[in-house]
Motif scaffolding. Sequence first.
Motif, mmCIF file in Angstrom:
data_model
loop_
_atom_site.group_PDB
_atom_site.id
_atom_site.type_symbol
_atom_site.label_atom_id
_atom_site.label_comp_id
_atom_site.label_asym_id
_atom_site.label_seq_id
_atom_site.Cartn_x
_atom_site.Cartn_y
_atom_site.Cartn_z
ATOM 1 N N LYS A 282 48.495 -23.296 -17.565
ATOM 2 C CA LYS A 282 47.554 -23.180 -18.682
ATOM 3 C C LYS A 282 46.316 -24.042 -18.433
ATOM 4 N N ALA A 283 46.513 -25.249 -17.903
ATOM 5 C CA ALA A 283 45.383 -26.138 -17.610
ATOM 6 C C ALA A 283 44.537 -25.573 -16.471
ATOM 7 N N ASP A 290 36.452 -21.979 -17.615
ATOM 8 C CA ASP A 290 35.253 -22.789 -17.845
ATOM 9 C C ASP A 290 34.175 -22.462 -16.819
ATOM 10 N N SER A 291 34.589 -22.177 -15.570
ATOM 11 C CA SER A 291 33.612 -21.868 -14.526
ATOM 12 C C SER A 291 32.925 -20.534 -14.778
ATOM 13 N N ALA A 293 32.425 -19.543 -17.996
ATOM 14 C CA ALA A 293 31.951 -19.685 -19.378
ATOM 15 C C ALA A 293 32.732 -18.767 -20.313
ATOM 16 N N VAL A 294 34.049 -18.715 -20.096
ATOM 17 C CA VAL A 294 34.942 -17.908 -20.933
ATOM 18 C C VAL A 294 35.934 -18.847 -21.608
ATOM 19 N N GLY A 295 36.181 -18.662 -22.898
ATOM 20 C CA GLY A 295 37.093 -19.537 -23.622
ATOM 21 C C GLY A 295 38.547 -19.099 -23.500
ATOM 22 N N GLN A 296 39.440 -20.061 -23.653
ATOM 23 C CA GLN A 296 40.880 -19.779 -23.659
ATOM 24 C C GLN A 296 41.404 -19.955 -25.078
ATOM 25 N N THR A 297 42.063 -18.913 -25.627
ATOM 26 C CA THR A 297 42.588 -18.957 -26.991
ATOM 27 C C THR A 297 44.057 -18.559 -26.987
ATOM 28 N N ARG A 316 28.219 -10.439 -17.053
ATOM 29 C CA ARG A 316 29.028 -11.306 -17.902
ATOM 30 C C ARG A 316 30.497 -11.172 -17.502
ATOM 31 N N ALA A 317 31.174 -12.316 -17.405
ATOM 32 C CA ALA A 317 32.600 -12.306 -17.074
ATOM 33 C C ALA A 317 33.418 -12.061 -18.348
ATOM 34 N N PHE A 318 34.550 -11.362 -18.198
ATOM 35 C CA PHE A 318 35.445 -11.158 -19.334
ATOM 36 C C PHE A 318 36.886 -11.228 -18.835
ATOM 37 N N VAL A 319 37.785 -11.545 -19.756
ATOM 38 C CA VAL A 319 39.203 -11.694 -19.432
ATOM 39 C C VAL A 319 39.954 -10.438 -19.842
ATOM 40 N N THR A 320 40.825 -9.965 -18.980
ATOM 41 C CA THR A 320 41.685 -8.837 -19.302
ATOM 42 C C THR A 320 43.079 -9.119 -18.755
#
Length: 426
Positions: A282-283, A290-291, A293-297, A316-320
Motif C-alpha cells: 500500500k505504501a 504520487d509520481s 499526481a494520482v490519489g490513493q483512496t 493525464r494518468a488514471f488508475v484502473t
Amino acid sequence: MIQGSIKKTARGTSECIDKAKGVYRIYFSLGKDPDTGRYRRSPSRRVHCRSKNPKNWPSEVAKALEAYRAELEGASSRENDVLGLSDYADRFHANRESTMGSPLAYEREGLDIRHIRELFGNPNFDRLKSDDIRAVYAKARKDGRFSESEIRRIHIKLKQIMEDAVDNDLVGKNPCRAVKLPKQNVEARKALSAEEAARLLTVLLEEKPSSFITCTMLLLLCGLRKGEALGLSWEDYDPDAKTLRIVKQYTNDRTLRPPKSKMSRRKISVGDELADYLDRWKAIQRSEFDSFAVGQTGETPIVHSIGIADVPGGKRAFVTRMDGHNYSRAFRLFAVKNGFGSFKESREVVGSDGAARTRYTGYSGLKPHELRHTQATLLVGANTDIKTIQARLGHASPSTTLSIYSHFIEANDQKAASALDNLLKG
C-alpha cells in the motif's frame, strides 16, 4: 399452442412460488371449453422480479401480466401454430438477457443455442422424444463435429430449455431426463505440494513488489479466484483485524460485478506474511501514484494498472484495475522463468510498431486457478474442517468442497486410519 382466443375480460392470475427471490407464476383464465365444459387456462409463465425491494414486485408482476395478455391476444389468431424447438430456444435466450449477470455467460448460452439449432433443426419440440435426442448425439459423435464435452454442454442447455417448456405447460415432460450421457472423464485437479508452494512463496517475496506479485500472493495465500483478487479495493482490507472482504469480482470483460454466488460474498482472515506484504505494498503504491499526481483512496484497486489518457493540453494518468488476460499472460512468463511451467516453442515477430518481440506458444504448467486448489489441498492436509474450507473458498455448500477435493480427503482419511492403528498398537 393456445386453444381458443383470449377475451378482453380474461382474468390474469399471479402466484408467488419463491418469496425470497421474487419469483411468480402467471397465467390467464380462458373460460369454458365448449366441447368438454372444462375450464381452460393459458400456459403459465415464470416471472423473475429484477428489483431487490419486495415492494416493487407487484408492479413488475402487473407489467408482466399486461405483456403476456398482449402476446396472447396477438397469438389467438394463430391457434394452430406449433412452436419449433430452436425458435423456442431463441425466445428463451432473449428473455434471459437482463437476468444473466455476465455478458460472457449470455454469449456462451447463445452459442449453445446455435449448436442446438445446428444439431436438431427446428422440429415441433412438443414431439421431441428421448430416442430422437440419442440419435442426434450418436450422429454428432460419428461425424466428429462436436467433442464429448461439447455434446454434454449442449445437452445441459437443451435440458434446461425443455424444463422451461414443462414449467410453462407447453409439454408434459422433459425428454432429456431419460437421456444418459457417458460418464465424464474428469482430470484430477492439480495443486502444488507444500514444498512447491513454499518455494513459490519464497520466489514471490524475493521479487520487487508489484500488482502482479500482489495478485499472485492473494491467490496463493487466500485461495481467491482471479476475478475476486482483481476486484479488491483497499476499503476491503482491514489491517487491524487482518481480514479481507470479498464483495466484488473483476471479470475478463473488464466489468466489476458481484461475486459468483451468495456464499462467495465473504470475509476471510489473512496471515501475518500477507498482512505485512499488503501494508508494504500500500505504501509503495501510494508513492507510485504520487509520481503520477494520482490519489490513493479506499476505492483504489489493490491490484492496479496505470493508464494514460489524452486530455486538452496534454496527457493525464488514471488508475484502473489490472486486466485479467494481461495477468494470465504475465503469470505464464513468471511460471516459466521460475521453473513452474514451460513453452513448447517461441519465435520472433515484428509488431505493428516495428518492434521485434518474442511470441511464446504451447504453454504447459502451473495456472492461476491451481493456486486456489493448492490452498484447499494444504488445508485438507492440515486437517482443517470442511465447513471452514468451504467458507474460505466461497463454495455454495460443503458438498461442493467435498466433491471437488474428495481424492485429497480420501488420502487424508487413509493417513488417519494408519495413525489410529499406530496409536492403538502403542
